[in-house]
Structures are given as structure tokens and as C-alpha cells.
Write an enzyme that holds these catalytic residues in place. Structure first.
Site, PDB file in Angstrom:
ATOM      1  N   GLY A   2     156.477  53.730  38.637  1.00  0.00           N
ATOM      2  CA  GLY A   2     156.797  52.478  37.968  1.00  0.00           C
ATOM      3  C   GLY A   2     156.652  52.667  36.473  1.00  0.00           C
ATOM      4  CB  THR A   3     155.059  55.378  34.635  1.00  0.00           C
ATOM      5  OG1 THR A   3     155.583  56.416  35.486  1.00  0.00           O
ATOM      6  CG2 THR A   3     153.702  54.990  35.160  1.00  0.00           C
ATOM      7  N   GLY A  16     150.194  53.183  41.400  1.00  0.00           N
ATOM      8  CA  GLY A  16     149.383  54.092  42.216  1.00  0.00           C
ATOM      9  C   GLY A  16     148.032  54.309  41.558  1.00  0.00           C
ATOM     10  CG  PHE A  17     147.125  52.264  38.952  1.00  0.00           C
ATOM     11  CD1 PHE A  17     147.731  52.266  37.714  1.00  0.00           C
ATOM     12  CD2 PHE A  17     147.452  51.254  39.849  1.00  0.00           C
ATOM     13  CE1 PHE A  17     148.640  51.277  37.360  1.00  0.00           C
ATOM     14  CE2 PHE A  17     148.361  50.268  39.509  1.00  0.00           C
ATOM     15  CZ  PHE A  17     148.953  50.276  38.257  1.00  0.00           C
ATOM     16  N   GLY A  20     149.911  58.440  30.158  1.00  0.00           N
ATOM     17  CA  GLY A  20     149.642  57.560  31.297  1.00  0.00           C
ATOM     18  C   GLY A  20     148.224  57.035  31.341  1.00  0.00           C
ATOM     19  CD  GLU A  21     145.531  59.765  34.035  1.00  0.00           C
ATOM     20  OE1 GLU A  21     144.583  59.839  34.816  1.00  0.00           O
ATOM     21  OE2 GLU A  21     146.347  60.688  33.871  1.00  0.00           O
ATOM     22  CG  ASN A  44     161.765  54.870  26.938  1.00  0.00           C
ATOM     23  OD1 ASN A  44     161.478  53.886  26.268  1.00  0.00           O
ATOM     24  ND2 ASN A  44     162.740  54.854  27.826  1.00  0.00           N
TER      25      ASN A  44
END
Lengths: 330, 738
Positions: B467-468, B239-240, B704-705, B631
Site C-alpha cells: 500500500g506504500t 502489513g507493518f 518506510g520506517e 516519488n
């Protein structure tokens, strides 16, 4: 996509006669045609699948040349011992095109007939494109032209031919065998592609209904010394900014016996200047000689502001490709 | 029992994805499904004078064509959104065309093929108006944005006196950096299946990063009660940021389904993703730095001009890093917008921080060159021990360790300072570095954890998995907090019928929803232990709660492990089918008292062909500190993914516009370049072990970023070191180095 009728040709004659129907297209790997159909650039009423025709072999000919069937997959041709051994430039050119997935599907005949990647052609919602809609104008001339032609373009069209394979075939003096309603004929690759002129809608001199059956690569002993150099914006899966197919024949003392150089990414067709190549004969292989040929090849360039860099890039790429060919141990 | 958190656990949903069992939004096939295709505008500005739909309507299989002539009127459609996270949509309400690739009609048919064919046969005739899509040509008309992307992103900031700081400086640099528009290209294009369950009840299977925001927005536009809209987003193919806000096609799918009285599937084609679903705004950033001879910063100024649409505001917040990254008494930042006849830009991975750190970290490199100082030493010299703007202490900060760790792994100390000093034949080699940083966001989230009689644990939270690895990390967090093995835990997510959670954006999911899952699981554990402690039949009866440990689903006394019983035994004795606990976790006052960021350092090596201009990134090292890593495997993937995108930012990505026609010309994956495997070297990821309990109960900050921040600058700085050429306009393509 417009609904279409699909038929699978059983033999070459059947394929040719089926193609006489209006709005028919031959379908091989489909990597380009189906894309164009999705975009609405191609709207055939009938597809004739030719992948089951007996045109899928690579054979050595009596004179030492190699005949590559039209439906041989790009991957298979690139990895074939005859191609790898005798024409490294062709193997390299094939492997530098598209992606492995596309090469596994794409055929030799289809590769020759790829349409340009000019965005104004490829996206049918652009109103102006003389290649797609003759007489509508050329949006690229007034638009984004970074990927476009610097040589041999016309007012009507500045598109480039996207094939890498064809550039290598041009350097190898290959010929295209076709069959059609009026019988068989063979076109030298140099005569196969057209420059855009006033009729950019025609990429090649193929006649309506003609089917490519094979590509003949002539016996060319010195083609073992040949390289393909492709300059692009990323390392793989990108069309050429500039590409060079270079074939070099050197004598034991490093003197050029023959040189053949074809440029890709710069024109509507692979670009060669045989008379400039001939001027290298007898010269010592080296940067000075290569530069002479490089300068000659781009002498008539008419770049636009967006793609002026291609002139410099082409010149340097030619020198690099010839240097790489000279460095090969053959 | 070993802790699950921290382990490199495989993705729980991996098998479902590999086998095709995972159903993405548009893979849902309700009965009587009809298929919709969008017709997009081919001009950038004007009016639709005539929309000829006759041929489309005659196409076999076409059921209906929706346009501004017949689409339902939505009174709320044109209202400027008060929530900056929402976007104004184009929902066939009038004849206006505001940008190229705006939806102007929807063709609904029995098959996707018929819908696509019908859409190609719709003919629009326009009254074309002059359009401007260039940021540069509107530069003089820049204005101050009224709607910040986030409340903590005010357009202007200042502390101290930046101009005075520049005056006092012994060394100054001031440079302008240009970054292009970039279009998100998640592998899964956007798509929606809309099913009306009744006149006032709607279910959407939508490829969205924010099911609850989607529900609110769609309900508001269609005049429905939010609780009557159910949004399901079980799996996402990326998605980003582009699937964060609700875009027009989602509402159009619901409108079309209502119109034809059938469920409707609407999937965007790749070219349709260039404009109507957000993209990263092009920016022009000017950075001025002043320093004393010893490298001490005396001033930082970062002025950004970014593009927005003619009808909505989105501010690409490039100046945020300048406000907090380096210790400096005088810092000023501004953000201005220019309007263009373009779709509204939106969040793209590390909005603002990715292009902003490109400019700031290139400027730091330029300053280091001007000072004759090693760029790593310059950064260490100006390390901020507290947030320079607010004076708040950092909740935690491992940046100095990241510098050391990354530099060691990369071999930075062997770098000759002069450009063009490293080469391999005609190939020039360069080394560059940059600092990475991204805020540790967190917002309120709920979650529920339920223990069943058979010992299985169900974890439920709305949330989304882009999807992360959300399925996986929530499972790990719940397992540890409850005291059960991960194999007993099932995570359910992606449904508005589950507890309410925030958008999966801003790298906040683990800190936000992970905290709620943790709290719910803890609370359930306490309930179960509490039940045992007062149960005369339990071996634990009468024990002190703090004496009890729970491992592997069994409660026992820490000092006398033999005394205990399993959760199942407890439930069975009480005749309970299940026990559940809910939690609502929200950031506390500490979020206003501490400055919370993840940090990192990136190092890149490039190889540049001196004659041909081709650039290959040959090595990258990223060292990060992001609190606790939940993780190790999915974290590594996330950080690598961010750095790969940094390669694209530096060398490849650019949405190319034809400025005469106002349209994108590279609207496909052959010509819109992202890095391919051959462009990506081995990427070495390392992290500093951390644990930040101030950010969240699980100690995680979010990853994430941050991987994309700094990456572009590290590569651009390496290109300078290789070639001596400073390229300040992205992407750096071969022609820029000829």
C-alpha cells in the site's frame, strides 16, 4: 453467529407482539447488538427490525419540552435545531460518542441500551462475568479495571455504562417512554438504569418485551447554559475515562439558581446527586461552589488501584464543565 | 522528457483500489470455495484435555473440524527455525497451549457464517498451568538471545570502555524507559486462500509481505517442492512487518484445504490478530549517558530487556541506534530476553529502532536538561562524522542539514529552555525534538523488463506492494532507466512466478528491487540501442553507443536529434514481438565498506491540559535525508504515516494484558487505540535532496520506517517541556499526568 430469523415490524403493536417470541431482540441501528452477536454475547433466535416504525421524528411538545423518537439517528438528533438550541449538552454528548459512521446508524433508543464495554463482558470467551453469565464471577475485579466504576459498583460487577448521551439526558431529567405487553409507561431516566447490585445482568428496569418509543426531554429554559465534557485517551472514538454533563442556571448577578451535574464513565449508570446540587442554590458561581459539588459527587467513590485516577479526574472535570457552562453566552 | 523519478506521481493502483477492482488476498473466490474459522486458546499455558467439537460438527454447513486429533502430522513443524526471519508455528500438532489466542482448531464450512458459528461452538477443556505474561516479573531470568533478528544485530556491542567513560563524565544521567507490547493492526486483517492444484501443487493467495519466504516456509512444512508452491500477493492493506514471516494460519489454510479437498479461505478476525501473528515486544530499556560540561559525550550505555515467547526467540533490537548515532569513544549495548507465555513477538515498523530511539532520545533530552544545554545543540555537538562503532565512513549523511531545516520550519530557536514556560490559558505548551535514523538495508533481487512490439513495457518482479506505492515507484524507475514515458509501463508484482525478490521489510524494497528494475531496464535499453547501432537499416547505424540518447521511447543522437528511430520501429523491422532483459542486482562490497543510514530530525509541539492531563500534538515537523526520493507524493505519505504512528507510540498504543488470565483485553479497534484523525495535527514534511549511489543505483535509501523513529521521543520530550513531568513509560495517557 447463530442463525436468526429476521422480520421487519410494520407498526409498534406488531413489533411488541413479535417480541413475545422466545429469544427475540429488537434491531435498530445494530451498532451494538450486531457486534455482540458476532462475539457470541448475544445469540438471539429472532430479530425484529424496528427502523421502519413511525418513531423517527423530533417534535416540540405543548409544554415546551422536546420528544425525540426512539429510532431517530444519533447524528440527526445531535444536529436538530431544537436539540442544539435548547439542550447544547445533549448535542455535545451525542457528538462526542463513537464515530460519525456509527452515529449515522445508531438510534436514540439503541444508544440508551448499549451494553458495557467491560472486556470481560464483551468477549464471551472470558469465563467469568456476572453480567453475561450470572454467578460466574467478576474477572474485572481481579483484572484490568482502568475503565471501570468507582461509584455504585458491587462485588458482583464493576462495569460502567458506556453511553455519553445518557449522561446528558440524566442531567436534563429526561424520561423514557416505553410500550409493551402490559401497555405504555414512562420511566424517569434516574429510574431507568439500575446499579449492578446482585443482578448485574439487568442494565435497566425495562421489562421483557418492552419497546422504547421515545425520549422526552422536559422544558428547561436554563438548559441553554449546558456543556458536556468528555475526557478520553484519544481525541475521538474512545469511551470516556470520565465525562460530565453540566447544566447551570445563573441569575443576572452570577448567583446559582440551579445546577445539575451528571457523571459518566464512573458507574453502572449516569451518576447524579440532586441533594448536593440543591446545596449550590444561592451560592455565587465559581470554583469554590463547583468544588463543593465535585467533592460531594465523588465522596462515596470506592476505586480500585487501576482506576483511582478517576476520582481526581472526575473532581477536576466537574469544576471544568461547570466553569465552561458558566462562561456560555446564553 | 522530464524524469519520472522524483515526481509526485499519483498511485497507479489508486483507481483500482477506489473502485474495488483491486483484489486483495481473501477476495479471491475459486470454485467450490470453503471457508475456515479459527478456534483460539483462551488460556496462556496448559494442555487441551478435551476438545468437544460435536456441536460444531452438527452445525448446518460445517464440513470439517480440524484439531490436534485429526490434523495431518507435519514432521518439520516443531523444528526450531534456523532462519531468524521464520517463526515457530502452532499447527495442531499436539495438545500444548503456549499462549492465549493460539490456534487450537479450524472449522471449515460452506459459508463464513457457518464457520464462525461452528468455531464459537467448539468447547475446549484445559489442564491449566501457571502462566507468566509479565516481562517485569521475569526480569531476573533474562538471558542472552541466541538468534539475532538480523545477522548485523548481535545482542551485545562495545567499543571503548563505557564504565570508564561514565566515571570520567562530569554530568551523568541513567534512566529506565518502559515500552508496552503493541499489536499491528493493518486495515486488512491477515488472510489466505489455499488452492490445491494437484496432490503436490499448491497456490496460496496470501496477505503477505514476502511471497518467496512464504513459499519456502509453507513448502518446507508441508513437504512440497518450493517450485510447486505458488504464492500470490497482489495488494495489501498494510502489513507493518506483521505480514513478513509466515504465521500459523497460512499453513492451517493449506492443511484445511487438503483435508476437505476444496479450496479454503481463512481470514483472521480482528481479535485473532492479538498474539499469533507477532507484535512489538514490550521492553525495559536503561540508558546511561555521560558527558563533559560542554556536552561532549564520554559514554553511552543502552541495555535492553525485551520479552519473547516460551518457545521461540525474537529480539527487539533497541540498542542499535546507540551504537551509531552519536560520536562517543565509549559505547556499550546489551540485549537480553525474558520468556513469557505469550505469542512470539516480531517485526513491527522500525523494529528496535522505534522503541530504542524513544529511550535514547529521551535520555539525550534528559542529559541536555542536566547540562543546561539546548537539546538541539547537544545533538549537533555530538554529531558523528563516521560510524563510531566501526569507524566506517557514512555513504552519505544529511543529518546536520535535517536539524537546520527542521528547526527553521518549526521555529525551534524561539524555544525557552525552562519547562512550563509556554502556555495558553490553562493549557501548557511544550516543544520537543529527537533524531530519526534507520539503516539503509538492501538485499539481492531480480527483475525483468520486456518491451513489446506495440511499444508497451512490462516490468516484472516478485515483490509486494503493502500500500506504500511499489507499483508506482517501480514504474517510475523503469520508465527513466529505459527512456519511455510512465504511461507505457505496466508493473507486475506479487507472484512467485515472477523474478525472485526479497521480503518487503526493513525499508529495502526500493534499494533492492528498484535497483534490479533499474538494471534490467538499463540492460534492455543497451540491447535495443546495440541492435540499432549494428542495423544497417537503422538511422543510428554505426554511431557510438554513448552518443545515443533515449527519450520517450525514441533513440536518437544527442547532437543530431533528427537522426533516430523509435523502439517500435526497430522491433517491427526485426520482426520481433518482444525483447526482454533480466537483471539480478545485489549489494556490492561497498555495503561492507561504508555505513549506510537514512537520517532525520523531528520536532513536536504538544498542548497539555494542566488539570485534566489530556495531551494533543498540535504541530509536527519532520526533516529527513534518505538519499534520492523516488516519488515525492508516496514518500510524503510514508513519512507522515510513520510520524502518525509515532503519535500512537507516544500517546496511545498498548496491548493490555490481564496478567492473571494471561490474555489481551483490548483486542479490537475500539479499545486498542491508534491515533484517529482528530489526534493528528498538520504534519510538515521536508527532505534534504540527496543521492546515495553507494546504497543503490537509484540513489535511494528507503523511507518506510524512519518516520516512526524519534517521533515518540520528540513528543515525550515536548510533554516534559510543557509540564516539567518526565514520563518514561509509554503510552503517556491522561492519568499519568494528573
Amino acid at each position: 453467529m447463530r442463525p436468526f430469523q429476521y422480520t421487519r415490524a410494520r407498526d409498534v403493536a406488531g413489533a411488541v407482539s413479535a417480541a413475545a417470541a422466545p429469544e427475540a431482540r429488537f434491531l435498530a441501528g445494530g451498532t451494538n447488538l450486531v457486534d455482540l452477536m458476532k462475539n457470541g454475547v448475544e445469540r438471539p433466535a429472532r430479530l425484529i427490525d424496528i427502523t421502519r416504525l413511525p418513531l423517527g421524528t423530533i417534535e416540540e411538545r405543548g409544554d415546551g419540552g422536546v420528544r425525540i423518537g426512539a429510532t431517530v439517528r444519533n447524528t440527526d438528533a445531535a444536529n436538530h435545531p431544537l436539540v442544539r438550541g435548547r439542550y447544547p449538552v445533549l448535542s455535545e454528548a451525542l457528538l462526542s460518542g463513537a464515530s460519525p459512521q456509527l452515529r449515522n446508524m445508531a438510534t436514540m433508543g439503541g444508544n440508551l441500551l448499549q451494553r458495557t464495554r467491560c472486556p470481560y463482558f464483551y468477549d464471551a470467551t472470558f469465563a467469568e462475568c456476572n453480567k453475561r453469565a450470572p454467578g460466574s464471577g467478576c474477572a474485572a475485579r481481579h483484572g484490568v479495571a482502568r475503565m471501570h466504576a468507582i461509584l455504585g459498583a458491587s462485588e458482583a460487577c464493576i462495569a460502567t455504562h458506556p453511553s455519553d448521551m445518557a449522561v446528558a439526558l440524566a442531567a436534563l431529567d429526561a424520561a423514557v417512554r416505553v410500550t409493551g405487553p402490559a401497555g405504555d409507561r414512562t420511566l424517569a431516566l434516574a429510574d431507568f438504569y439500575r446499579l449492578p447490585g446482585d443482578s448485574p445482568e439487568r442494565d435497566t428496569d425495562l421489562r421483557p418485551g418492552e419497546l422504547i418509543t421515545a425520549i422526552d426531554v422536559p422544558a428547561l429554559d436554563f438548559a441553554r447554559r449546558s456543556r458536556y465534557l468528555k475526557i478520553r485517551d484519544r481525541a475521538s472514538y474512545a469511551f470516556a475515562l470520565v465525562s460530565v454533563a453540566a447544566v447551570l442556571d445563573l441569575d443576572g448577578g452570577g448567583v446559582i439558581r440551579a445546577a445539575r451535574v451528571a457523571l459518566g464513565g464512573v458507574a453502572h449508570a449516569p451518576w447524579r446527586l440532586p441533594e448536593a446540587e440543591r446545596r449550590l442554590i444561592g451560592q455565587r458561581a465559581g470554583e469554590a461552589a463547583y468544588r463543593t459539588l465535585a467533592d460531594a459527587l465523588v465522596r462515596d467513590a470506592r476505586p480500585l488501584p487501576d482506576n483511582a485516577f478517576k476520582v481526581v479526574l472526575a473532581r477536576r472535570s466537574i469544576v471544568r464543565a461547570l466553569t465552561a457552562a458558566a462562561a456560555m453566552r446564553v | 522528457m522530464a524524469e519520472a523519478v522524483g515526481r509526485p506521481m499519483d498511485r497507479i493502483d489508486g483507481r483500482a483500489k477506489i473502485t474495488g477492482a483491486a483484489r486483495y488476498a481473501v477476495e479471491h473466490q475459486p470454485a467450490r470455495l470453503a471457508h475456515a474459522a479459527l478456534v483460539m486458546s483462551t488460556i496462556a499455558r496448559g494442555r487441551i484435555v478435551e476438545l468437544d467439537t460435536r456441536e460444531a460438527e452438527r452445525t448446518a454447513g460445517v464440513v470439517a473440524v480440524l484439531s490436534h486429533h485429526n490434523a495431518a502430522r507435519l514432521p518439520a513443524a516443531r523444528k526450531m527455525a534456523s532462519n531468524p526471519a521464520t517463526r515457530e508455528l502452532q499447527l495442531l500438532q499436539d495438545d500444548r497451549v503456549l499462549y492465549a489466542n493460539q490456534p487450537i482448531a479450524v472449522v471449515v464450512a460452506d459459508t463464513p457464517e457457518a464457520a464462525d458459528e461452528g468455531a464459537q461452538l467448539v468447547r475446549a477443556h484445559y489442564a491449566v498451568e501457571p502462566a507468566e505474561v509479565s516481562l517485569e516479573r521475569r526480569r531476573e531470568q533474562a538471558f542472552t538471545p541466541q538468534h539475532a533478528a538480523r545477522p548485523d544485530q548481535k545482542p551485545d556491542s562495545g567499543h571503548g570502555d563505557a564504565e570508564a567513560g561514565l566515571q570520567q563524565a562530569e554530568v551523568r544521567i541513567e534512566q529506565t524507559y518502559l515500552t508496552p507490547a503493541e499489536t499491528h493492526n493493518p486495515m486488512e486483517p491477515h488472510g489466505t486462500v489455499a488452492v490445491w492444484e494437484g496432490p503436490e501443487r499448491l497456490t496460496l493467495y496470501d496477505a503477505t509481505q514476502g511471497i518467496f519466504g512464504d513459499r519456502e516456509r509453507v513448502a518446507g512444512l508441508l513437504g512440497l517442492r518450493a517450485e510447486n508452491v505458488r504464492v500470490i500477493s497482489s495488494y495489501l492493506g498494510g502489513g507493518f512487518g506483521s505480514k513478513g514471516p509466515t504465521w500459523s494460519h497460512v499453513v492451517l489454510a493449506a492443511m484445511a484445504a487438503r483435508h476437505v479437498k476444496r479450496p479454503v479461505k481463512l481470514a483472521l478476525a480482528r481479535p485473532q490478530m492479538f498474539g499469533p501473528i507477532g507484535y512489538r515486544a514490550p521492553t525495559r530499556q536503561t540508558v546511561a549517558l555521560g558527558a563533559r560540561r560542554d556536552g561532549t559525550l564520554t559514554a553511552v550505555r543502552h541495555d535492553t530487556i525485551a520479552q519473547t515467547s516460551s518457545f521461540d526467540e525474537f529480539m527487539e533490537p533497541c540498542g542499535m541506534a546507540a551504537r551509531m548515532l552519536y560520536a562517543c569513544p565509549n559505547i556499550a549495548t546489551t540485549h537480553r530476553l525474558v520468556r513469557g507465555d505469550v505469542g512470539t513477538p516480531s517485526y513491527m515498523r522500525a523494529p528496535g529502532w522505534a522503541p530504542g530511539t524513544f529511550a535514547l532520545e529521551c535520555a539525550m533530552d534528559e542529559l541536555a536538561v542536566a547540562l543546561g544545554m539546548d537539546p538541539l545543540q547537544l545533538r549537533i555537538k555530538n554529531h558523528a562524522d563516521s560510524d563510531p562503532e566501526t569507524g566506517r565512513p557514512w555513504s552519505s549523511k544529511g543529518l546536520l542539514e535535517c536539524y537546520r531545516l527542521g528547526a527553521r520550519r518549526f521555529g525551534w530557536s524561539g524555544r525557552p529552555s525552562a519547562p512550563r514556560s509556554l502556555h495558553d490559558g490553562s493549557t501548557l505548551i511544550g516543544w520537543g525534538l529527537a533524531t530519526s535514523v534507520y539503516p539503509a538495508h538492501r538485499t539481492a533481487s531480480a527483475a525483468r523488463v520486456r518491451l513489446q512490439a506495440d511499444g508497451r513495457v512490462i516490468v516484472e518482479a516478485g515483490t509486494q506492494d503493502l500500500g506504500t506505492g511499489t507499483y508506482t515507484v517501480m514504474t517510475q524507475i523503469a520508465a527513466d532507466a529505459l527512456g519511455v514515458p510512465v504511461s507505457r509501463v505496466t508493473m507486475r508484482l506479487g507472484d512467485t512466478q515472477l523474478p525472485k525478490t526479497p521480503v518487503s521489510g526493513g525499508s529495502q524494497t526500493v534499494a533492492s528491487t528498484g535497483s534490479a528494475v533499474h538494471d534490467a531496464a538499463r540492460s534492455l535499453r543497451e540491447m535495443l540501442v546495440g541492435l540499432a547501432l549494428v542495423d544497417q537499416r537503422s538511422p543510428l547505424c554505426g554511431a557510438a553507443p554513448e552518443a545515443v540518447v533515449v527519450e520517450d521511447g525514441r533513440m536518437s543522437l544527442r547532437d543530431t536529434p533528427a537522426r533516430g528511430e523509435s523502439f517500435e520501429a526497430l522491433l517491427a523491422r526485426h520482426g520481433r514481438q518482444e525483447v526482454e532483459a533480466n537483471a539480478e542486482a545485489r549489494p556490492g562490497p561497498e555495503h561492507d565498506q561504508w555505513a549506510m543510514y537514512a537520517f532525520g530530525a523531528q520536532f513536536a509541539e504538544v498542548r497539555v491540559d494542566a488539570d485534566l492531563g489530556t495531551i494533543r500534538v498540535s504541530r509536527m515537523v519532520g526533516a529527513f535525508e534518505a538519499g534520492r526520493i523516488v516519488n515525492a507524493k508516496t514518500a510524503r505519505s510514508q513519512l507522515i504515516g510513520g510520524m502518525v504512528w509515532g503519535i500512537g507510540l507516544a500517546l496511545h498504543e498498548r496491548t493490555v494484558m490481564d496478567e492473571r488470565l494471561g490474555r489481551p483485553v483490548n483486542n479490537n479497534l475500539a479499545e486498542y487505540h491508534v491515533p484517529v484523525n482528530a489526534d493528528v495535527p498538520a504534519i510538515d514534511i521536508a527532505w534534504v535532496d540527496g543521492n546515495d549511489p553507494l546504497v543503490s543505483a537509484i540513489g535511494a535509501k528507503g523511507i518506510g520506517e524512519i518516520g516512526i523513529t524519534g517521533a515518540g521521543a520528540a513528543i515525550a520530550n515536548a510533554v516534559f517541556h510543557a509540564t516539567g513531568r518526565r514520563v518514561r513509560t509509554l503510552p503517556i495517557t491522561p492519568d499519568t499526568l494528573l
